[in-house]
Design a protein around this motif. Structure first.
Motif, PDB file in Angstrom:
ATOM      1  N   GLY A  62      23.862  11.912  -7.152  1.00 49.34           N
ATOM      2  CA  GLY A  62      22.411  11.876  -6.987  1.00 49.34           C
ATOM      3  C   GLY A  62      21.937  12.789  -5.873  1.00 49.34           C
ATOM      4  O   GLY A  62      20.932  13.493  -6.021  1.00 49.34           O
ATOM      5  N   LEU A  63      22.652  12.812  -4.767  1.00 49.65           N
ATOM      6  CA  LEU A  63      22.289  13.678  -3.650  1.00 49.65           C
ATOM      7  C   LEU A  63      22.370  15.148  -4.052  1.00 49.65           C
ATOM      8  O   LEU A  63      21.416  15.917  -3.872  1.00 49.65           O
ATOM      9  N   VAL A  64      23.495  15.556  -4.633  1.00 51.12           N
ATOM     10  CA  VAL A  64      23.676  16.951  -5.034  1.00 51.12           C
ATOM     11  C   VAL A  64      22.689  17.325  -6.135  1.00 51.12           C
ATOM     12  O   VAL A  64      22.033  18.368  -6.076  1.00 51.12           O
ATOM     13  N   GLY A  65      22.562  16.464  -7.140  1.00 55.64           N
ATOM     14  CA  GLY A  65      21.661  16.751  -8.256  1.00 55.64           C
ATOM     15  C   GLY A  65      20.207  16.837  -7.834  1.00 55.64           C
ATOM     16  O   GLY A  65      19.464  17.711  -8.301  1.00 55.64           O
ATOM     17  N   CYS A  66      19.784  15.955  -6.926  1.00 58.02           N
ATOM     18  CA  CYS A  66      18.398  15.971  -6.456  1.00 58.02           C
ATOM     19  C   CYS A  66      18.095  17.272  -5.717  1.00 58.02           C
ATOM     20  O   CYS A  66      17.081  17.927  -5.980  1.00 58.02           O
ATOM     21  N   LEU A  67      18.970  17.670  -4.799  1.00 58.71           N
ATOM     22  CA  LEU A  67      18.725  18.889  -4.028  1.00 58.71           C
ATOM     23  C   LEU A  67      18.732  20.125  -4.931  1.00 58.71           C
ATOM     24  O   LEU A  67      17.875  21.004  -4.805  1.00 58.71           O
ATOM     25  N   MET A  68      19.679  20.188  -5.873  1.00 64.66           N
ATOM     26  CA  MET A  68      19.724  21.334  -6.789  1.00 64.66           C
ATOM     27  C   MET A  68      18.444  21.409  -7.631  1.00 64.66           C
ATOM     28  O   MET A  68      17.892  22.492  -7.841  1.00 64.66           O
ATOM     29  N   ILE A  87      25.960  23.934  -5.109  1.00 63.26           N
ATOM     30  CA  ILE A  87      25.998  23.053  -3.939  1.00 63.26           C
ATOM     31  C   ILE A  87      27.345  22.372  -3.882  1.00 63.26           C
ATOM     32  O   ILE A  87      27.846  21.875  -4.894  1.00 63.26           O
ATOM     33  N   SER A  88      27.918  22.358  -2.696  1.00 70.18           N
ATOM     34  CA  SER A  88      29.131  21.597  -2.425  1.00 70.18           C
ATOM     35  C   SER A  88      28.784  20.533  -1.404  1.00 70.18           C
ATOM     36  O   SER A  88      28.093  20.819  -0.419  1.00 70.18           O
ATOM     37  N   CYS A  89      29.243  19.326  -1.644  1.00 74.50           N
ATOM     38  CA  CYS A  89      28.956  18.221  -0.728  1.00 74.50           C
ATOM     39  C   CYS A  89      30.249  17.494  -0.407  1.00 74.50           C
ATOM     40  O   CYS A  89      31.047  17.212  -1.304  1.00 74.50           O
ATOM     41  N   ARG A  90      30.444  17.238   0.855  1.00 73.24           N
ATOM     42  CA  ARG A  90      31.550  16.415   1.310  1.00 73.24           C
ATOM     43  C   ARG A  90      30.938  15.199   1.989  1.00 73.24           C
ATOM     44  O   ARG A  90      30.186  15.339   2.962  1.00 73.24           O
ATOM     45  N   VAL A 129      14.878  26.615   0.575  1.00 71.51           N
ATOM     46  CA  VAL A 129      15.864  25.543   0.715  1.00 71.51           C
ATOM     47  C   VAL A 129      15.363  24.497   1.703  1.00 71.51           C
ATOM     48  O   VAL A 129      15.518  23.288   1.483  1.00 71.51           O
ATOM     49  N   SER A 130      14.737  24.917   2.770  1.00 70.29           N
ATOM     50  CA  SER A 130      14.176  23.973   3.733  1.00 70.29           C
ATOM     51  C   SER A 130      13.102  23.093   3.081  1.00 70.29           C
ATOM     52  O   SER A 130      13.078  21.875   3.273  1.00 70.29           O
ATOM     53  N   ALA A 131      12.229  23.712   2.308  1.00 69.84           N
ATOM     54  CA  ALA A 131      11.183  22.953   1.604  1.00 69.84           C
ATOM     55  C   ALA A 131      11.811  22.001   0.591  1.00 69.84           C
ATOM     56  O   ALA A 131      11.394  20.839   0.463  1.00 69.84           O
ATOM     57  N   ALA A 132      12.826  22.471  -0.146  1.00 72.19           N
ATOM     58  CA  ALA A 132      13.493  21.633  -1.145  1.00 72.19           C
ATOM     59  C   ALA A 132      14.183  20.446  -0.486  1.00 72.19           C
ATOM     60  O   ALA A 132      14.169  19.331  -1.025  1.00 72.19           O
ATOM     61  N   ARG A 133      14.777  20.655   0.675  1.00 69.80           N
ATOM     62  CA  ARG A 133      15.406  19.549   1.411  1.00 69.80           C
ATOM     63  C   ARG A 133      14.367  18.501   1.787  1.00 69.80           C
ATOM     64  O   ARG A 133      14.623  17.299   1.685  1.00 69.80           O
ATOM     65  N   ARG A 134      13.198  18.951   2.224  1.00 69.58           N
ATOM     66  CA  ARG A 134      12.128  18.001   2.557  1.00 69.58           C
ATOM     67  C   ARG A 134      11.620  17.279   1.315  1.00 69.58           C
ATOM     68  O   ARG A 134      11.140  16.152   1.401  1.00 69.58           O
ATOM     69  N   GLY A 135      11.717  17.928   0.164  1.00 69.98           N
ATOM     70  CA  GLY A 135      11.264  17.327  -1.082  1.00 69.98           C
ATOM     71  C   GLY A 135      12.326  16.529  -1.807  1.00 69.98           C
ATOM     72  O   GLY A 135      12.023  15.843  -2.787  1.00 69.98           O
ATOM     73  N   CYS A 136      13.556  16.582  -1.358  1.00 67.30           N
ATOM     74  CA  CYS A 136      14.648  15.846  -1.999  1.00 67.30           C
ATOM     75  C   CYS A 136      14.588  14.386  -1.549  1.00 67.30           C
ATOM     76  O   CYS A 136      14.884  14.066  -0.405  1.00 67.30           O
ATOM     77  N   PHE A 137      14.204  13.518  -2.464  1.00 65.47           N
ATOM     78  CA  PHE A 137      14.035  12.100  -2.124  1.00 65.47           C
ATOM     79  C   PHE A 137      15.341  11.469  -1.637  1.00 65.47           C
ATOM     80  O   PHE A 137      15.319  10.625  -0.743  1.00 65.47           O
ATOM     81  N   VAL A 138      16.469  11.886  -2.181  1.00 66.84           N
ATOM     82  CA  VAL A 138      17.745  11.300  -1.772  1.00 66.84           C
ATOM     83  C   VAL A 138      18.097  11.734  -0.348  1.00 66.84           C
ATOM     84  O   VAL A 138      18.448  10.902   0.495  1.00 66.84           O
ATOM     85  N   GLU A 139      17.993  13.037  -0.054  1.00 69.71           N
ATOM     86  CA  GLU A 139      18.297  13.494   1.302  1.00 69.71           C
ATOM     87  C   GLU A 139      17.339  12.874   2.314  1.00 69.71           C
ATOM     88  O   GLU A 139      17.751  12.480   3.407  1.00 69.71           O
ATOM     89  N   GLN A 140      16.081  12.762   1.960  1.00 72.53           N
ATOM     90  CA  GLN A 140      15.115  12.163   2.875  1.00 72.53           C
ATOM     91  C   GLN A 140      15.418  10.686   3.112  1.00 72.53           C
ATOM     92  O   GLN A 140      15.212  10.179   4.214  1.00 72.53           O
ATOM     93  N   THR A 141      15.929   9.996   2.109  1.00 71.80           N
ATOM     94  CA  THR A 141      16.324   8.597   2.283  1.00 71.80           C
ATOM     95  C   THR A 141      17.486   8.493   3.261  1.00 71.80           C
ATOM     96  O   THR A 141      17.510   7.614   4.130  1.00 71.80           O
TER      97      THR A 141
END
Length: 162
Positions: A62-68, A87-90, A129-141
């Motif tokens: 969900g985190l990777v998919g939301c940001l992408m 995107i790669s996530c660890r 990417v900065s705007a997308a991070r702010r708009g990613c509901f999962v990352e913001q959570t």
């Protein structure tokens, strides 16, 4: 009156259907409507049958998919040409001793690498990417403290959660 441009609202109801397998009926209410059944299970390590992804697998996906998704949606709206996004996530958690249960889970680290192929200027891609991070509901959570309310019912009688 809220300043929200739109609201996102989901509900889910889960049922135990195996050793550790769960079937979750998920309903999206806003800004779109859909119903889906998603199953989770645990691997042999936790005593499950490994018949479905674990809840943490769904979480990281969900985190990777939301940001992408947000990068591509925001690119269109900001008129920034994007040919590809990878995107790669660890993600790491740790199990700590708990005075009552077998352990308590704690997040340890999330590292996200974003690789964008674009003919746009690098500073424009960085803004995207900065705007997308702010708009990613999962990352913001993940990035803030959240209020999580629980209600407990035992044999039909409401109890105070511990």
């Amino acid at each position: 009156m809220s300043e929200a441009l739109f609201k996102v609202r989901f509900s889910a109801e889960g049922a135990c259907v195996g050793k550790l397998r769960n079937e979750v009926s998920l309903t999206a209410h806003e800004p779109f409507q859909v119903e889906r059944m998603l199953a989770t299970d645990e691997g042999k390590f936790q005593g499950g049958d490994d018949t479905a992804p674990t809840p943490l697998e769904f979480f990281v996906t969900g985190l990777v998919g939301c940001l992408m998704t947000q990068i591509r949606v925001f690119a269109k709206r900001l008129k920034i040409e994007v040919e590809d996004v990878k995107i790669s996530c660890r993600a790491e958690w740790e199990a700590l001793p708990d005075p009552v249960g077998p352990y308590q889970g704690r997040p340890a680290k999330f590292e996200i690498d974003v690789d964008v192929t674009s003919s746009a200027a690098p500073d424009r891609v960085a803004e995207l990417v900065s705007a997308a991070r702010r708009g990613c509901f999962v990352e913001q959570t993940l990035g803030q403290a959240n209020v999580i309310k629980h209600r407990l019912s035992v044999n039909g009688a409401e109890q105070s959660p511990a």
